[in-house]
Design a protein around this motif. Structure first.
Motif, PDB file in Angstrom:
ATOM      1  N   ALA A  77      -8.237  14.487   7.377  1.00 34.40           N
ATOM      2  CA  ALA A  77      -7.318  15.179   6.474  1.00 34.40           C
ATOM      3  C   ALA A  77      -7.138  14.391   5.186  1.00 34.40           C
ATOM      4  CB  ALA A  77      -5.966  15.389   7.165  1.00 34.40           C
ATOM      5  N   LEU A  78      -6.998  13.062   5.307  1.00 31.00           N
ATOM      6  CA  LEU A  78      -6.841  12.226   4.118  1.00 31.00           C
ATOM      7  C   LEU A  78      -8.101  12.257   3.245  1.00 31.00           C
ATOM      8  CD1 LEU A  78      -5.014   9.119   5.634  1.00 31.00           C
ATOM      9  CD2 LEU A  78      -4.052  10.872   4.125  1.00 31.00           C
ATOM     10  N   VAL A  79      -9.276  12.211   3.882  1.00 31.28           N
ATOM     11  CA  VAL A  79     -10.528  12.285   3.127  1.00 31.28           C
ATOM     12  C   VAL A  79     -10.617  13.619   2.391  1.00 31.28           C
ATOM     13  CG1 VAL A  79     -13.042  12.347   3.295  1.00 31.28           C
ATOM     14  CG2 VAL A  79     -11.746  10.691   4.640  1.00 31.28           C
ATOM     15  N   GLY A  80     -10.219  14.683   3.060  1.00 34.92           N
ATOM     16  CA  GLY A  80     -10.263  15.994   2.423  1.00 34.92           C
ATOM     17  C   GLY A  80      -9.394  16.065   1.180  1.00 34.92           C
ATOM     18  N   VAL A  81      -8.191  15.475   1.265  1.00 34.98           N
ATOM     19  CA  VAL A  81      -7.271  15.513   0.130  1.00 34.98           C
ATOM     20  C   VAL A  81      -7.744  14.587  -0.992  1.00 34.98           C
ATOM     21  CG1 VAL A  81      -4.927  14.931  -0.625  1.00 34.98           C
ATOM     22  CG2 VAL A  81      -5.282  16.190   1.514  1.00 34.98           C
ATOM     23  N   LEU A  82      -8.196  13.371  -0.629  1.00 30.94           N
ATOM     24  CA  LEU A  82      -8.527  12.370  -1.638  1.00 30.94           C
ATOM     25  C   LEU A  82      -9.914  12.556  -2.250  1.00 30.94           C
ATOM     26  CD1 LEU A  82      -7.085   9.199   0.147  1.00 30.94           C
ATOM     27  CD2 LEU A  82      -6.039  10.528  -1.689  1.00 30.94           C
ATOM     28  N   ALA A  83     -10.888  13.044  -1.447  1.00 27.24           N
ATOM     29  CA  ALA A  83     -12.275  13.078  -1.929  1.00 27.24           C
ATOM     30  C   ALA A  83     -12.856  14.474  -2.083  1.00 27.24           C
ATOM     31  CB  ALA A  83     -13.162  12.264  -0.976  1.00 27.24           C
ATOM     32  N   LEU A  84     -12.260  15.464  -1.428  1.00 24.33           N
ATOM     33  CA  LEU A  84     -12.860  16.797  -1.444  1.00 24.33           C
ATOM     34  C   LEU A  84     -11.992  17.846  -2.140  1.00 24.33           C
ATOM     35  CD1 LEU A  84     -14.316  16.790   2.177  1.00 24.33           C
ATOM     36  CD2 LEU A  84     -15.617  16.809   0.053  1.00 24.33           C
ATOM     37  N   GLY A  85     -10.894  17.398  -2.701  1.00 20.84           N
ATOM     38  CA  GLY A  85     -10.072  18.330  -3.470  1.00 20.84           C
ATOM     39  C   GLY A  85      -9.275  19.312  -2.655  1.00 20.84           C
ATOM     40  N   ASP A  86      -9.028  19.025  -1.362  1.00 22.21           N
ATOM     41  CA  ASP A  86      -8.213  19.923  -0.550  1.00 22.21           C
ATOM     42  C   ASP A  86      -6.787  19.949  -1.098  1.00 22.21           C
ATOM     43  OD1 ASP A  86     -10.344  20.472   1.048  1.00 22.21           O
ATOM     44  OD2 ASP A  86      -9.693  19.239   2.732  1.00 22.21           O
ATOM     45  N   ARG A  87      -6.243  21.130  -1.257  1.00 24.43           N
ATOM     46  CA  ARG A  87      -4.899  21.284  -1.796  1.00 24.43           C
ATOM     47  C   ARG A  87      -4.151  22.363  -1.026  1.00 24.43           C
ATOM     48  NH1 ARG A  87      -6.383  17.256  -3.502  1.00 24.43           N
ATOM     49  NH2 ARG A  87      -6.534  16.516  -5.664  1.00 24.43           N
ATOM     50  N   THR A  88      -2.851  22.403  -1.260  1.00 27.57           N
ATOM     51  CA  THR A  88      -2.030  23.468  -0.701  1.00 27.57           C
ATOM     52  C   THR A  88      -1.741  24.489  -1.802  1.00 27.57           C
ATOM     53  OG1 THR A  88       0.066  22.402  -1.291  1.00 27.57           O
ATOM     54  CG2 THR A  88      -0.934  21.794   0.822  1.00 27.57           C
ATOM     55  N   ALA A 131       5.582  24.245  19.453  1.00 30.31           N
ATOM     56  CA  ALA A 131       5.457  23.414  18.251  1.00 30.31           C
ATOM     57  C   ALA A 131       4.077  23.562  17.619  1.00 30.31           C
ATOM     58  CB  ALA A 131       5.716  21.946  18.606  1.00 30.31           C
ATOM     59  N   VAL A 132       3.038  23.591  18.445  1.00 26.85           N
ATOM     60  CA  VAL A 132       1.681  23.787  17.934  1.00 26.85           C
ATOM     61  C   VAL A 132       1.575  25.121  17.203  1.00 26.85           C
ATOM     62  CG1 VAL A 132      -0.715  24.190  18.607  1.00 26.85           C
ATOM     63  CG2 VAL A 132       0.542  22.286  19.616  1.00 26.85           C
ATOM     64  N   CYS A 133       2.090  26.164  17.823  1.00 25.61           N
ATOM     65  CA  CYS A 133       2.017  27.494  17.199  1.00 25.61           C
ATOM     66  C   CYS A 133       2.805  27.529  15.890  1.00 25.61           C
ATOM     67  CB  CYS A 133       2.553  28.553  18.164  1.00 25.61           C
ATOM     68  SG  CYS A 133       1.566  28.759  19.656  1.00 25.61           S
ATOM     69  N   GLY A 134       3.996  26.932  15.892  1.00 22.31           N
ATOM     70  CA  GLY A 134       4.801  26.904  14.677  1.00 22.31           C
ATOM     71  C   GLY A 134       4.133  26.095  13.579  1.00 22.31           C
ATOM     72  N   GLY A 135       3.557  24.950  13.950  1.00 21.60           N
ATOM     73  CA  GLY A 135       2.868  24.120  12.967  1.00 21.60           C
ATOM     74  C   GLY A 135       1.685  24.834  12.343  1.00 21.60           C
ATOM     75  N   LEU A 136       0.927  25.544  13.171  1.00 23.30           N
ATOM     76  CA  LEU A 136      -0.228  26.274  12.642  1.00 23.30           C
ATOM     77  C   LEU A 136       0.213  27.430  11.738  1.00 23.30           C
ATOM     78  CD1 LEU A 136      -2.574  26.395  15.767  1.00 23.30           C
ATOM     79  CD2 LEU A 136      -2.780  24.959  13.736  1.00 23.30           C
ATOM     80  N   ALA A 137       1.336  28.050  12.073  1.00 20.93           N
ATOM     81  CA  ALA A 137       1.851  29.122  11.221  1.00 20.93           C
ATOM     82  C   ALA A 137       2.216  28.569   9.844  1.00 20.93           C
ATOM     83  CB  ALA A 137       3.062  29.777  11.873  1.00 20.93           C
ATOM     84  N   LEU A 138       2.860  27.401   9.815  1.00 18.66           N
ATOM     85  CA  LEU A 138       3.212  26.774   8.540  1.00 18.66           C
ATOM     86  C   LEU A 138       1.961  26.403   7.745  1.00 18.66           C
ATOM     87  CD1 LEU A 138       6.173  24.455   9.607  1.00 18.66           C
ATOM     88  CD2 LEU A 138       6.291  26.672   8.441  1.00 18.66           C
ATOM     89  N   LEU A 139       0.943  25.885   8.444  1.00 12.26           N
ATOM     90  CA  LEU A 139      -0.302  25.536   7.763  1.00 12.26           C
ATOM     91  C   LEU A 139      -0.986  26.775   7.192  1.00 12.26           C
ATOM     92  CD1 LEU A 139      -1.854  22.800  10.081  1.00 12.26           C
ATOM     93  CD2 LEU A 139      -1.195  22.542   7.688  1.00 12.26           C
ATOM     94  N   GLY A 140      -0.969  27.834   7.973  1.00  7.64           N
ATOM     95  CA  GLY A 140      -1.582  29.069   7.492  1.00  7.64           C
ATOM     96  C   GLY A 140      -0.910  29.592   6.236  1.00  7.64           C
ATOM     97  N   LEU A 141       0.408  29.449   6.153  1.00  8.52           N
ATOM     98  CA  LEU A 141       1.141  29.918   4.983  1.00  8.52           C
ATOM     99  C   LEU A 141       0.925  29.027   3.764  1.00  8.52           C
ATOM    100  CD1 LEU A 141       4.554  30.860   6.641  1.00  8.52           C
ATOM    101  CD2 LEU A 141       2.888  32.445   5.672  1.00  8.52           C
ATOM    102  N   SER A 142       0.724  27.720   4.000  1.00  3.59           N
ATOM    103  CA  SER A 142       0.700  26.766   2.891  1.00  3.59           C
ATOM    104  C   SER A 142      -0.693  26.349   2.437  1.00  3.59           C
ATOM    105  CB  SER A 142       1.481  25.509   3.284  1.00  3.59           C
ATOM    106  OG  SER A 142       0.912  24.910   4.433  1.00  3.59           O
ATOM    107  N   SER A 143      -1.731  26.616   3.246  1.00  3.65           N
ATOM    108  CA  SER A 143      -3.079  26.156   2.901  1.00  3.65           C
ATOM    109  C   SER A 143      -3.546  26.766   1.583  1.00  3.65           C
ATOM    110  CB  SER A 143      -4.074  26.529   4.003  1.00  3.65           C
ATOM    111  OG  SER A 143      -3.786  25.823   5.177  1.00  3.65           O
ATOM    112  N   GLY A 144      -4.386  26.006   0.881  1.00  3.61           N
ATOM    113  CA  GLY A 144      -4.937  26.486  -0.381  1.00  3.61           C
ATOM    114  C   GLY A 144      -5.877  27.651  -0.167  1.00  3.61           C
ATOM    115  N   SER A 145      -6.348  28.194  -1.258  1.00  2.00           N
ATOM    116  CA  SER A 145      -7.253  29.341  -1.201  1.00  2.00           C
ATOM    117  C   SER A 145      -8.604  28.929  -0.645  1.00  2.00           C
ATOM    118  CB  SER A 145      -7.438  29.939  -2.596  1.00  2.00           C
ATOM    119  OG  SER A 145      -8.090  29.001  -3.433  1.00  2.00           O
ATOM    120  N   GLU A 146      -9.450  29.910  -0.365  1.00  2.00           N
ATOM    121  CA  GLU A 146     -10.767  29.632   0.197  1.00  2.00           C
ATOM    122  C   GLU A 146     -11.600  28.764  -0.727  1.00  2.00           C
ATOM    123  OE1 GLU A 146     -12.667  33.224   1.274  1.00  2.00           O
ATOM    124  OE2 GLU A 146     -11.225  33.739   2.830  1.00  2.00           O
TER     125      GLU A 146
END
Length: 295
Positions: free
Chosen positions: A237-248, A110-125
């Motif tokens: 994670a919530l701080v990153g999305v709400l205050a730092l502009g983290d996106r997918t 599950a950890v490996c699968g979850g990280l694979a999904l995150l790697g595919l969906s994470s925003g650009s650098e």
């Protein structure tokens, strides 16, 4: 993402190497019934190449974590760091002969699968370019001080919930470090000395280590580690999305949420690997408790 996964591997393997070295450094005269923390054990362990290698891997992991946090969304890095428990579990199965149940092997998957999904969906650098402004930098310092205060309160909780409370406080402290790394703006010596986020990073990290040590000494390793995983992943994670502009990536938000949840859930299922030998148990006793690795 490569740096984040590299940090997880470094931290996970380091935990096992240090456990193997500590057991190898045990004084046979103590027997399996020894108890308490032996200060001489550290001196003996430092003579073991595996312990020194583990410390080196910890340093490499921390450096890779810093690089990852400066260029990736916090939710991706936090989930990847929680995955170090999966690395520890698999490495312990090989080097320490620890038996993983079918449920734990599914958790690793599950950890490996979850990280694979995150790697595919994470925003650009470029998702890591926003530093959040002065309010966030001062907020990290205030949060670090709050973690210290909350940790003191958690230490007074009933014994049944104390380890989870302290572990959660430790996780929040590590979360402050994750946010502070992103909040730091200038990297010149003068800018660093004047940046409250730097002091938030230092205080938050120190508080996290102190609280985690107390949690592991005063209760269930599983409860403490589970609390830590939740604290260091969800809040930052919530701080990153709400205050730092983290996106997918566009349209991939549901995949990122699913990947994050899957990776964290898998890490929680592996929480018993947060500490391979309980504090207060002698290395000789731990070695007697854990089956010898087959050759």
């Amino acid at each position: 993402m490569v740096c984040a996964l590299g940090a997880a591997v470094a931290f996970g393997v380091a935990s096992v190497l240090q456990a193997v070295a500590a057991r190898a450094a045990a004084d046979p005269a103590e027997g399996a019934g020894g108890s308490g923390v032996d200060a001489r054990l550290l001196v003996r362990a430092l003579r073991e190449w595996r312990y020194v290698a583990g410390l080196g891997l910890d340093g490499v992991g921390f450096a890779l974590e810093l690089v990852a946090l400066r260029s990736l969304p916090i939710y991706a890095v936090g989930a990847a760091l929680a995955a170090s428990l999966a690395v520890t579990a698999v490495t312990a199965a090989r080097l320490l002969g620890t038996r993983l149940s079918a449920r734990e092997w599914w958790a690793v998957a599950a950890v490996c699968g979850g990280l694979a999904l995150l790697g595919l969906s994470s925003g650009s650098e470029g998702a890591g370019d926003d530093h959040g402004g002065d309010a966030l930098r001062w907020g990290t310092l205030a949060a670090a001080l709050a973690v210290l205060a909350a940790g003191t309160a958690a230490g007074r909780l009933p014994e049944r919930s104390r380890a989870a409370g302290l572990g959660l406080g430790a996780g929040l402290g590590f979360g402050v470090v994750e946010v502070a790394v992103r909040a730091i703006d200038g990297m010149t010596p003068g800018a660093l000395l004047a940046d409250p986020a730097v002091y938030g990073l230092l205080i938050g990290g120190a508080a996290a280590f102190l609280l985690l040590t107390s949690a592991l000494q005063r209760g269930s390793v599983t409860a403490a580690t589970a609390g830590m995983v939740i604290g260091e992943t969800v809040g930052p994670a919530l701080v990153g999305v709400l205050a730092l502009g983290d996106r997918t990536r566009s349209g991939w938000a549901p995949v990122a949420v699913a990947g994050f949840a899957l990776a964290v859930a898998g890490a929680l299922a592996l929480a018993r690997f947060g500490e391979l030998s309980p504090p207060g148990e002698s290395p000789a006793a731990a070695a007697a408790r854990v089956p010898t690795s087959p050759k």
